[in-house]
Scaffold this active site. Structure first.
Site, short mmCIF file in Angstrom:
data_model
loop_
_atom_site.label_atom_id
_atom_site.label_comp_id
_atom_site.label_asym_id
_atom_site.label_seq_id
_atom_site.Cartn_x
_atom_site.Cartn_y
_atom_site.Cartn_z
N SER B 50 46.27 59.74 69.93
CA SER B 50 45.88 60.26 68.56
C SER B 50 47.22 60.19 67.67
CB SER B 50 45.72 61.91 68.71
OG SER B 50 45.24 62.50 67.31
N GLU B 51 46.79 59.91 66.21
CA GLU B 51 47.88 59.21 65.32
C GLU B 51 49.14 60.27 65.37
OE1 GLU B 51 44.52 58.92 65.02
OE2 GLU B 51 44.42 57.98 62.57
N ASN B 52 48.81 61.48 65.18
CA ASN B 52 49.88 62.44 64.94
C ASN B 52 50.70 62.56 66.01
OD1 ASN B 52 47.57 63.76 66.24
ND2 ASN B 52 48.52 65.74 66.24
N SER B 92 54.55 56.84 67.45
CA SER B 92 53.01 56.94 67.53
C SER B 92 52.51 55.54 66.67
CB SER B 92 52.61 58.22 66.68
OG SER B 92 51.16 58.32 66.78
#
Lengths: 223, 213
Positions: B50-52, B92
């Site tokens: 997940s990008e976060n 990330s």
């Protein structure tokens, strides 16, 4: 003795004036320095340039700051929210400027400022509207876009724990933009959920070295 | 036009999930692609990113087990699976831009025969465009699969000769999963791999804006 703890939000935000550029950490509701952003609202500022991942959102103090008309320009990756926001209205009326940046390019531009890299090339956004007007180069057969480092006068970051040297830890997905913003601003102001005595944080668990942080405010706590 | 019933949205997610092999690192875009995770059993070890700042996103938390500090890029509460790691934005996006991600599954407005796709802006005035990590994923993931309805709400084809919406990335989509079909994007254009049950090749071709091989 090095002591970066400040006694109040007002003291933490000292020196932030009209036209300042501000990085604000956080992704969604997590890792956003709400108490500091709320403190900005009380200062009644104008002409701020805000660098943050989100802008529209319906969480935290940023929408209130936008509503107040304090912000002249937003540099972010994702200004969309569920439903119309004050940001949408100001944007449509031409009263706020938006610079939209792919999230990874935003992170890398901030990181670059913190590590002393003035600019870099990336394949992200090549051939798209977000590369328009930007210098491009073929590197290893791949069209790449020149992007400049992004710094700021101040960074507002949210940590989990802090000590008086400004060492920070983060919790869960609360790290997000906070560590890179801490390194990229001339003055970094951290807030944390827990103040710890010097030496209590395991050096192996410190995620932002205190050198990147100038002031720390922790509500209701003086270690 | 007669109404063709293909796969439901959960079926589309299930069909795509069946093609993700064990060991892949996969980013699921917000919306429909997020459903894909529900159809990959935990014992098939796929690492969801997940990008976060998460590698190893697990299932949604059970009631009472929510941790407000654990969210995904769609800002939904998540759990971590055993083996997970947390990171900041620099790491990330190193995962994405450094080509460490095997697959990105993204929603789409349009996919073109050359693998160009559009999913971030309609270009309409008065709508704040919102790119998030889409362009990074489009340029950085080793493969991009698009999961979307075959046809737009207004009846327009979404698999097209060339995109009319603002591009997200050029030439990166290798496969499209829709409610009607699975279509490969090859150097010579669209290749129909599979039709949903009760859907014929002619049905799919009729609502596709470019020839299907």
């Amino acid at each position: 003795m090095i002591d970066k703890f400040v006694p109040s939000v007002e003291a933490a935000l000292d020196g932030i004036g009209d036209g300042a550029s501000l990085m604000i950490g956080g992704f969604g509701t997590v890792g956003q320095p709400d108490i500091l952003v709320d403190g900005l609202i009380a200062r009644g500022l104008r002409g701020l340039v805000v660098i943050a991942n989100n802008a529209g959102g319906d969480f935290g103090g940023l929408p209130k700051l936008i509503e107040q008309g304090a912000i002249a320009k937003v540099i972010c990756s994702y200004p969309r929210a569920t439903g119309k926001t004050a940001f949408d209205a100001l944007l449509a009326a031409g009263k706020i400027e938006l610079e939209i940046v792919p999230q990874g390019t935003l992170a890398e531009r901030i990181r670059a400022a913190g590590v002393g890299v003035p600019a870099f090339y990336t394949p992200t956004a090549a051939g798209t509207a977000l590369a328009m007007g930007k210098e491009t180069r073929m590197i290893n057969g791949q069209e790449s876009v020149l992007e400049y480092a992004l710094d700021a006068d101040f960074a507002l970051v949210q940590a989990w724990e802090a000590d008086r040297w400004g060492n920070l830890t983060y919790r869960g997905t609360g790290r997000n933009f906070n560590p890179i913003m801490a390194a990229a601003a001339r003055v970094t102001i951290a807030t944390a959920h827990h103040a710890r005595p010097l030496g209590a944080l395991d050096p192996e668990h410190v995620m932002t070295p205190g050198l990147f942080v100038q002031r720390v405010f922790v509500a209701g706590s003086a270690p | 036009m007669t109404e063709i019933k293909g796969w439901s949205r959960p079926d589309m997610a299930r069909r795509l999930a069946a093609d993700i092999p064990e060991g892949w690192a996969v980013n699921l875009g917000i919306g429909l692609p997020t459903l894909v995770a529900n159809h990959v059993p935990l014992d098939r070890e796929v690492i969801f990113h997940s990008e976060n700042g998460v590698l190893g996103v697990g299932p949604a938390p059970a009631p009472g087990q929510e941790d407000p500090w654990m969210i995904n890029a769609g800002k939904q509460l998540i759990t971590l699976r055993p083996g997970a790691s947390l990171m900041g934005q620099a790491d990330s996006f190193a995962v994405i831009r450094g080509r460490h991600l095997d697959l990105a599954v993204l929603g789409g407005y349009q996919v073109a025969t050359n693998g160009d796709f559009a999913n971030w802006s309609t270009g309409r005035a008065g709508e704040a465009p919102a790119v998030g990590g889409a362009m990074d994923l489009g340029a950085g993931a080793k493969q991009v699969w698009v999961l979307m309805e075959h046809v737009a709400k207004d009846g327009a084809a979404k698999l097209v000769e060339s995109c009319s919406y603002p591009l997200t990335a050029r030439g990166s989509v290798t496969r499209v999963y829709t409610d009607l079909a699975v279509v490969d994007v090859t150097p010579s254009g669209f290749l129909l791999r599979e039709c949903a049950p009760g859907v014929s090749r002619a049905d799919v071709q009729a609502v596709t804006g470019a020839p299907l091989a």
